[in-house]
Design a protein around this motif. Structure first.
Motif, mmCIF file in Angstrom:
data_model
loop_
_atom_site.group_PDB
_atom_site.id
_atom_site.type_symbol
_atom_site.label_atom_id
_atom_site.label_comp_id
_atom_site.label_asym_id
_atom_site.label_seq_id
_atom_site.Cartn_x
_atom_site.Cartn_y
_atom_site.Cartn_z
ATOM 1 N N PHE A 177 0.799 -1.225 0.000
ATOM 2 C CA PHE A 177 0.000 0.000 0.000
ATOM 3 C C PHE A 177 0.835 1.281 0.000
ATOM 4 C CE2 PHE A 177 -2.244 -3.392 2.238
ATOM 5 C CZ PHE A 177 -3.398 -3.477 1.484
ATOM 6 N N TYR A 178 2.074 1.189 0.452
ATOM 7 C CA TYR A 178 2.903 2.380 0.575
ATOM 8 C C TYR A 178 4.355 2.010 0.335
ATOM 9 C CZ TYR A 178 4.717 6.758 2.399
ATOM 10 O OH TYR A 178 5.355 7.969 2.525
ATOM 11 N N PRO A 179 5.125 2.829 -0.374
ATOM 12 C CA PRO A 179 4.726 4.097 -0.982
ATOM 13 C C PRO A 179 4.033 3.890 -2.320
ATOM 14 C CG PRO A 179 7.022 3.690 -1.426
ATOM 15 C CD PRO A 179 6.570 2.567 -0.536
ATOM 16 N N GLU A 180 3.683 5.004 -2.939
ATOM 17 C CA GLU A 180 3.119 4.953 -4.285
ATOM 18 C C GLU A 180 4.154 4.348 -5.220
ATOM 19 O OE1 GLU A 180 2.414 8.594 -7.074
ATOM 20 O OE2 GLU A 180 0.652 8.411 -5.783
ATOM 21 N N MET A 181 3.684 3.563 -6.167
ATOM 22 C CA MET A 181 4.595 2.865 -7.082
ATOM 23 C C MET A 181 4.233 3.225 -8.515
ATOM 24 S SD MET A 181 4.914 -1.284 -7.395
ATOM 25 C CE MET A 181 5.347 -2.089 -8.948
ATOM 26 N N LYS A 182 5.242 3.341 -9.348
ATOM 27 C CA LYS A 182 5.005 3.582 -10.767
ATOM 28 C C LYS A 182 4.933 2.256 -11.509
ATOM 29 C CE LYS A 182 7.324 8.088 -10.970
ATOM 30 N NZ LYS A 182 8.416 8.874 -11.615
ATOM 31 N N ASP A 188 -2.245 6.678 0.083
ATOM 32 C CA ASP A 188 -2.639 7.828 0.900
ATOM 33 C C ASP A 188 -1.416 8.171 1.735
ATOM 34 O OD1 ASP A 188 -3.556 9.436 3.133
ATOM 35 O OD2 ASP A 188 -5.598 8.851 2.608
ATOM 36 N N GLU A 189 -0.941 9.397 1.623
ATOM 37 C CA GLU A 189 0.316 9.768 2.277
ATOM 38 C C GLU A 189 0.267 9.636 3.798
ATOM 39 O OE1 GLU A 189 3.248 10.234 0.959
ATOM 40 O OE2 GLU A 189 2.346 9.814 -0.996
ATOM 41 N N LYS A 190 -0.929 9.582 4.372
ATOM 42 C CA LYS A 190 -1.021 9.387 5.827
ATOM 43 C C LYS A 190 -0.444 8.033 6.246
ATOM 44 C CE LYS A 190 -5.531 10.217 6.211
ATOM 45 N NZ LYS A 190 -5.927 10.817 4.936
ATOM 46 N N LEU A 191 -0.411 7.090 5.321
ATOM 47 C CA LEU A 191 0.064 5.747 5.652
ATOM 48 C C LEU A 191 1.543 5.727 6.020
ATOM 49 C CD1 LEU A 191 -1.739 3.547 2.978
ATOM 50 C CD2 LEU A 191 -2.285 3.749 5.411
#
Length: 563
Positions: free
Chosen positions: A473-478, A491-494
Motif C-alpha cells: 500500500f505504501y509508498p506509491e509505485m510507478k 494515501d500519504e497518511k500511511l
C-alpha cells in the motif's frame, strides 16, 4: 501454499482457492446474509512421522505454477522473485537463523544460529552467533559478512538493487561483524518486528555486494545453503531437480531427489492421478474431487495465511476515481464468493475484512464490513457521486459508457471462476465486465506494468503481518517500478502511520495504530479483500512429513516415504 515465505514482503499467489463450478453455485445465486464462523483448522496438516520410520531414498515429484525463470528472477528478495512458487521451489535449498514454530512464533534454527539475543532496547541491538559448520554449496563458509552484505542490499539505500521490500532493514543504523560467526545489528529507532530480518535468507557477499549480480539470477537459483542443491535445470521442459547437498552439515535427508515441474493448475490433478507427482495443492473443487479419486490419496488441510482480493489499477480510468472503486467494493458479493470457494472443500468460509491480519489473529477487525458493507444501493450512489448517470441500464459520463475488465491467467481456473463472479456481481448494478485472459507467465508481468484494470489473485502473508503488508500500500509505485503496490496509488497518511506501527514495542498501542491503517486503506480502496482460504493438499498416502501448515515450514530432511 505457505511452505516458506519471505519475512518482510507479502508474496503474490497466482491462484487462490477457487470458486466452485458454476453448476455448484451459479454466479447469479441469491446472496446469503448469514455470517458463518471460520472452521477451526489444524495449524499443521500432517501427522509427524519419526525419520527412523521412513525409508532411505526415493523421489518426491511436485508441481508448481511457474518457476523463477518464468517470473524473471530466482532471488526471492527481488520484486519478481517474491512469488509463492519461486519461494516454494527453493525452500529445500535455503535456510535462515530463525524458523517458524507450529503456533506462529519463531525460534533459532540450530543449523544456522546457535544464539540470537536482543541485548539492548535502547538502542535496540541484536546479537547473533552463527553455526560455524554452515557453508554454501561449494563448501565456502556462511559468515557474518554474508549477512552484512545482504542487510545492506535490502536496506534500500542503494536504489540500484531490485528489492521487493526494505521494511526493517532500512531501520538498521549499524551492522558490526564481531567475528566470522558473530555479528550485531542496531536499529536507528525501535523496530517491533526485528525478528523478521532473521527469517530472510542470506546471500553470498560477492552477490549481495553487486546490484547486477543480485538481479542476474534469471535462469537459475542462488547458491544453496540448505539440505538440497539444485542439481539439474531444464528451463525448456520446465523441470527442476534437487538432490542432497554433499556439503550439508545437518541431518541427512531421507529423499534421494526432489523434482519440480511447472504444470498449469487445470492439469495438476491429472498429473497426480498419472503418478507424475506425489501431491497436489488444491485450488478448486474439480481438482479436489479428481485428485481424491486416485487410489490411496488422502486430503490434508490446515489454516492458511493467504487471502483472495481484487486489486484496482488506480491510474486507469475510471478506476482512478475512488468513488468508482468504492462502488465496486460494495457491489461485489464477497460472502457468496467465500461460500462457493470453500464449502465444496469441506471447510466453512468467512469473508476477509482486514488488510493486515487474518481472521483469528490478534488485531483482526472487520473494517471492510463496517465501512463498506455489501450494499447495491450504496454502490449506485457512489457512482452518482463520481458523476456517472444511469439510463437504460447503462452508466455514462461525458459520453463514455462505464465498462471494466479483469485480467486472468490462462489455465488457472480459480482466477477465471472468481472473475466470473465479479462479473456477475457488477452486472447487478449495470456494469459490464469483460475477462482479459493472458498467458500465466505474463500475468504478473502485465500487472506490474500496469497493463490491467482489475486483477484477482491471492496475497500470502507472513509471521509479521504489520510490517510485511506495508509494501502493498505504501509508498506509491510507478508501473514497471520496483515494489508491490500494484494499485499504484496510496494515501500519504500511511507513511507516518506505518512508521509509528513499526517502531511501537507496546503491542496494544501497536494494534490501535494498525486499526487506523485499516481505516485509511478503506478510505481510498486500492484493494478489496474477499475471503481467506485454507491450505488443502491431496497427497499419496505413503508420503510423510509433507503437506499444508499455517506457519511452520516443512523440514526437508524429514520428508520421505513410509513404504
Amino acid at each position: 501454499m505457505n511452505r516458506r515465505t519471505t519475512a518482510l514482503a507479502a508474496v503474490a499467489v497466482l491462484g487462490a482457492t477457487g470458486l466452485a463450478l458454476a453448476g455448484c453455485a451459479q454466479p447469479n445465486a441469491t446472496p446469503t446474509n448469514t455470517k458463518s464462523e471460520a472452521a477451526q483448522l489444524p495449524l499443521v496438516g500432517w501427522t509427524d512421522v519419526p525419520a527412523s520410520q521412513l525409508q532411505q531414498g526415493g523421489t518426491l515429484n511436485l508441481a508448481v505454477l511457474s518457476s523463477g525463470t518464468d517470473e524473471g528472477n530466482w532471488n526471492i528478495s527481488t520484486t519478481q522473485g517474491a512469488n509463492v512458487p519461486v519461494v516454494n521451489m527453493q525452500a529445500p535449498i535455503m535456510g535462515t537463523p530463525y524458523k517458524a514454530t507450529k503456533d506462529g512464533g519463531v525460534e533459532p534454527d540450530p543449523n544456522y544460529a546457535t544464539s540470537i539475543e536482543l541485548t539492548s532496547k535502547d538502542p535496540q541491538t541484536v546479537d547473533v552467533k552463527l553455526n560455524d559448520k554452515a557453508v554454501w554449496e561449494d563448501g565456502t563458509p556462511l559468515t557474518a559478512n554474508d549477512y552484512k552484505a545482504t542487510f545492506a542490499a535490502l536496506s534500500g539505500k542503494n536504489d540500484k538493487f531490485n528489492i521487493a521490500s526494505s521494511a526493517g532493514f532500512d531501520q538498521v543504523s549499524s551492522f558490526d561483524v564481531k567475528s566470522d560467526y558473530e555479528f550485531t545489528f542496531t536499529f536507528s529507532s525501535p523496530y517491533a518486528d526485528w525478528q523478521a530480518l532473521l527469517t530472510t535468507p542470506a546471500v553470498p557477499k560477492a552477490i549481495a555486494s553487486d546490484p547486477d549480480k543480485w538481479a542476474s539470477f534469471t535462469t537459475k537459483p542462488l547458491p544453496s545453503s540448505g539440505p538440497f542443491v539444485m542439481s539439474k535445470i531444464d528451463n525448456n521442459a520446465k523441470v527442476y531437480t534437487e538432490t542432497p547437498n554433499p556439503n550439508w552439515w545437518g541431518e541427512k535427508p531421507k529423499l534421494d531427489k526432489i523434482t519440480w515441474t511447472v504444470i498449469d493448475q487445470g492439469s495438476q490433478a491429472q498429473a497426480f492421478s498419472n503418478n507424475e507427482i506425489n501431491a497436489v495443492e488444491v485450488q478448486d473443487v474439480d481438482t479436489y474431487t479428481a485428485a481424491l479419486k486416485k487410489s490411496g490419496a488422502k486430503a490434508l488441510n490446515s489454516g492458511g495465511l493467504t487471502y483472495s482480493q481484487i486489486t484496482f489499477n488506480g491510474l486507469q480510468a475510471p478506476l482512478d476515481d475512488v468513488n468508482v472503486r468504492k462502488a465496486i467494493a460494495q457491489a461485489v458479493d464477497r460472502e457468496l464468493m467465500a461460500k462457493t470457494a470453500n464449502e465444496p472443500l469441506g471447510v466453512q468460509a468467512t469473508t476477509m475484512g482486514d488488510w493486515l491480519f487474518m481472521p483469528g489473529q490478534k488485531g483482526y477487525t472487520d473494517t471492510m464490513g463496517e465501512k463498506l458493507p455489501y450494499d447495491l444501493d450504496a454502490a449506485k450512489k457512489s457512482l452518482e457521486t463520481a458523476g456517472w448517470t444511469n439510463a437504460d441500464g447503462k452508466w455514462t459520463k461525458d459520453g463514455k459508457t462505464l465498462k471494466l475488465s479483469v485480467i486472468i491467467p490462462q489455465g488457472t481456473k480459480s482466477n477465471e471462476l472468481r472473475a466470473q463472479q465479479i462479473q456477475a456481481s457488477l452486472k447487478k448494478i449495470d456494469i459490464d465486465v469483460t475477462l482479459d485472459p493472458v498467458p500465466s507467465a505474463d500475468y504478473f508481468t502485465n500487472i506490474m506494468a500496469g497493463k490491467y484494470e482489475m486483477a484477482t489473485f491471492g496475497w500470502q502473508g507472513t509471521l509479521f503481518p504489520i510490517s510485511s503488508s506495508e509494501s502493498l500500500f505504501y509508498p506509491e509505485m510507478k508501473p514497471g517500478g520496483d515494489g508491490q503496490n500494484f494499485a499504484f496509488v496510496t494515501d500519504e497518511k500511511l507513511g507516518d502511520l506505518w512508521s509509528q506501527a513499526n517502531s511501537e514495542l507496546d503491542q496494544s498501542k501497536r494494534l490501535k495504530i494498525a486499526q487506523q491503517i485499516n481505516e485509511v486503506i478503506a478510505g481510498y480502496m486500492p484493494m478489496l479483500p474477499i475471503y481467506p482460504y485454507p491450505n488443502v493438499t491431496v497427497v499419496d498416502k505413503n508420503l510423510a512429513n509433507y503437506g499444508p501448515s499455517t506457519f511452520m515450514s516443512v523440514d526437508w530432511t524429514k520428508v520421505g516415504f513410509t513404504e
